[in-house]
Design an enzyme around this catalytic site. Structure first.
Site: not given
Ligand code: F6R
Length: 607
Positions: A2, A27, A75, A101-102, A480, A484, A487, A503, A602
């Site tokens: 927060c 935050r 948050w 905060n914490g 993963e 990374k 993207e 294969h 996001k």
């Molecule tokens: C990749 C990324 C996405 C999310 C996916 C699910 O870096 O952030 O692949 O993992 O869109 O999002 P959440 O976790 O918010 O359901």
């Protein structure tokens, strides 16, 4: 995570507090509030949602008289994002207001004790115990009440406190949570981040853990936890506002990568009690655990890959079969589910449309849903029968980093928890808990061991495509790692189970094809080693990720990334870190918009 601010001076406090909160909104942004003192009375104004709602409610602060106050942007951790749970919290006698905060780890027992003593609670937060403790200990001396209060608290906290009997004074207290004092001319400030201060002053004092400060318009006094006065020199801030928001890092993604030791610790620490893992908030009983015949994990993107990593530990420790399904597939797959199925739903945002739809589909068929989610009060959390929060704090960069590692951490803890409750892990539990508690330190070691990554990024950034290979958990991490890379750097990257190359995929290996080989699991290392030799003999350039002293790999790979000595059962949380950094520096070399990659959002709230 927060944000908190405090102001005392001759100017009207509310507009300054609101301006500071806007700077701290990154935050946390699910609710906000201010408490301002005028005529020896404290007035509190709170809203759900963003700071703009609080500005609207208070006429940008113009409707709130008073020159001393504190503010908070939340948050949520304990309790949903509601007005009651928003800070500041008031003492029952109305004399004190507190922002925090914490996390207070022992708030449950304190709350019970305070209720027994006749204190009345308005919220579900861990914070509210603090303000009641201050009231309980107050005998006319705020400093003494703060010392006695902090002696009772366990956890992390940056606190802001005002007392109606001390007009013109604000108090700031720090323990394991950042807090900075700002020195103005005839006015003083505190904030959880310099971002909120730099528009007013660049002269600041960093409080240390265990210290607290008393600020009036013309003086700042700092004390240690026993009340002894401390002298501390001011520091001059040279960052601009944008850099300050990112904690001095160039991008939110790098900041969030670096926050992982703290985030993973926040996920683990409060859940280890008396040598066992306890998910008090989850409410899954032993009888319900014994009723589980199979587990389905569902999620999208990185959260799905977190599930892939967690599957190995859950199956190994609980012996319950686990399937990991993409939510966008599961929802249309006519899934085989009944009341003996535990559905584990993983989501950072808790608002991903496919994840929510798959969850509804499975619940309709009788499954109980356990959500592993970061955003408190989100749709996934609300729909779930049981919820475990990851407590990663807000993630701003589109590409998840600390969101993923905290999700995997929860799955690892769940694996130990289930195995323990089913009586399957016996005296191995102590060692496992020790391994989990070591993860934050090992992430830090992974940073320290890989200072060569920016140079490696210069070598690999212009590649047409990158292959990631590994077996078992190494394969899950490779998935993963490749995501990374794709993207944020826009390089084509694909992960393959190392044993599958022969294969088909091995046909793609040609001279100088970069292959990133993950070899962090000693029990299958020899097997991956032979896959490395296969691709090397076809001309591949191999960047291996392995243990520091793994001489067999060292002698065949062209370049190396390292992990410290980690427990292979829980390796993914540490193993992903060098790959996050590699993707970051490759993207930087390629001049990409790292925090906001093209075509991505996001939170994916559409199908
Ligand atoms: C990749 C990324 C996405 C999310 C996916 C699910 O870096 O952030 O692949 O993992 O869109 O999002 P959440 O976790 O918010 O359901």
């Amino acid at each position: 995570m927060c944000g908190i601010v405090g102001f005392t001076g001759a100017q009207s406090a509310a507009p300054i507090l609101l301006e500071g909160l806007k700077k701290l909104e990154y935050r946390g942004y699910d609710s906000a509030g201010i408490a301002v003192m005028a005529d020896r009375k404290i007035a509190v104004h709170k809203v759900t949602g963003r700071i703009s709602n609080l500005c609207e409610k208070t006429g940008d602060g113009s409707k709130v008289p008073g020159t001393t106050g504190i503010g908070h942007t939340r948050w949520a951790t304990h309790g949903a994002p509601t007005e009651e749970n928003a800070h500041p919290h008031l003492s029952n006698d109305g004399k004190f207001a507190v922002v925090h905060n914490g996390i207070i780890e022992n708030y449950m027992s304190l709350r019970e004790e305070l209720i027994r003593d006749g204190y009345h609670f308005e919220s579900e937060t861990d914070t509210e115990v603090i303000v009641h403790l201050i009231e309980m200990f107050y005998r006319g001396d705020v400093r003494e009440a703060l010392i006695k209060t902090t002696n009772r608290l366990r956890g992390s906290y940056a606190l802001g406190v005002i007392c109606s009997e001390e007009p013109g004074k604000i108090y700031a207290v720090r323990e394991a949570s950042p807090l900075i004092l700002g020195i103005g001319l005839g006015e003083n400030y505190f904030a959880s981040d310099v971002t909120a201060l730099v528009n007013h002053t660049r002269n600041v004092i960093y409080l240390e853990d265990g210290e607290f400060a008393e600020l009036s318009e013309d003086a700042i006094r700092i004390f240690d936890c026993t009340g002894q006065v401390i002298s501390r020199k001011a520091t001059r801030i040279l960052w601009d506002v944008q850099a300050a928001e990112k904690g001095g890092y160039e991008h939110f993604m790098l900041k969030e990568i670096m926050e992982q030791p703290g985030a993973v610790k926040a996920t683990i620490a409060p859940r280890i009690k008396n040598g066992a893992i306890e998910f008090e908030e989850m409410g899954l009983s032993v009888a319900e655990i014994k009723n589980i015949r199979n587990i389905i994990i569902t999620a999208c993107g990185s959260a799905y890959y977190a599930g892939c990593a967690g599957k190995y530990a859950i199956e190994r420790l609980s012996r319950i079969p686990v399937d990991v399904e993409l939510a966008s597939e599961l929802r249309y797959s006519d899934p085989l589910i009944d009341e003996h199925t535990l559905l584990i739903v993983i989501s950072q945002s808790g608002e991903t449309a496919d994840t929510i739809a798959a969850m509804k589909e499975c619940k309709d068929r009788g499954a109980k849903a356990l959500a592993i989610v970061n955003v408190v009060g989100s749709s996934v959390a609300k729909l779930a029968d049981y919820t475990v929060y990851t407590w990663a704090g807000p993630e701003i960069a589109v590409a998840t980093t600390k969101g993923y590692t905290t999700q995997v951490t929860v799955l690892y803890m769940l694996a130990v928890f289930l195995g323990d409750k089913l009586g399957l892990i016996g005296n191995r539990k102590t060692q496992m808990i020790h391994s989990l508690q070591s993860l934050p330190r090992q992430i830090q070691q992974a940073f320290d061991l890989n200072s060569s990554i920016p140079a490696l990024a210069k070598k690999y950034h212009a590649s047409k495509s990158l292959f990631f290979i590994g077996r078992n958990t190494d394969y899950a991490v490779a998935l993963e790692g490749a995501l990374k890379m794709k993207e944020i750097s826009y390089l084509h990257a694909e992960a393959y189970a190392a044993g599958e190359l022969k294969h088909g995929t091995i046909a793609l290996i040609e001279e100088h094809q970069p292959v990133i080989a993950l070899c962090c699991n000693p029990s299958i290392m020899e097997k991956t080693l032979s896959n490395i030799v296969e691709v090397k003999s076809r001309g591949a350039e191999v960047l291996a990720l392995t243990f520091r002293n793994n001489h067999k790999i060292l002698s065949v790979a062209d370049d190396l990334l390292f992990v410290p000595d980690i427990d292979p059962l829980f390796s993914a949380v540490v193993e992903i870190v060098p790959l996050q950094l590699l993707a970051y520096y490759v993207a930087k070399e390629n001049g990409c918009d790292i925090d906001k990659p093209k075509n991505l959002a996001k939170s994916v709230t559409v199908e």
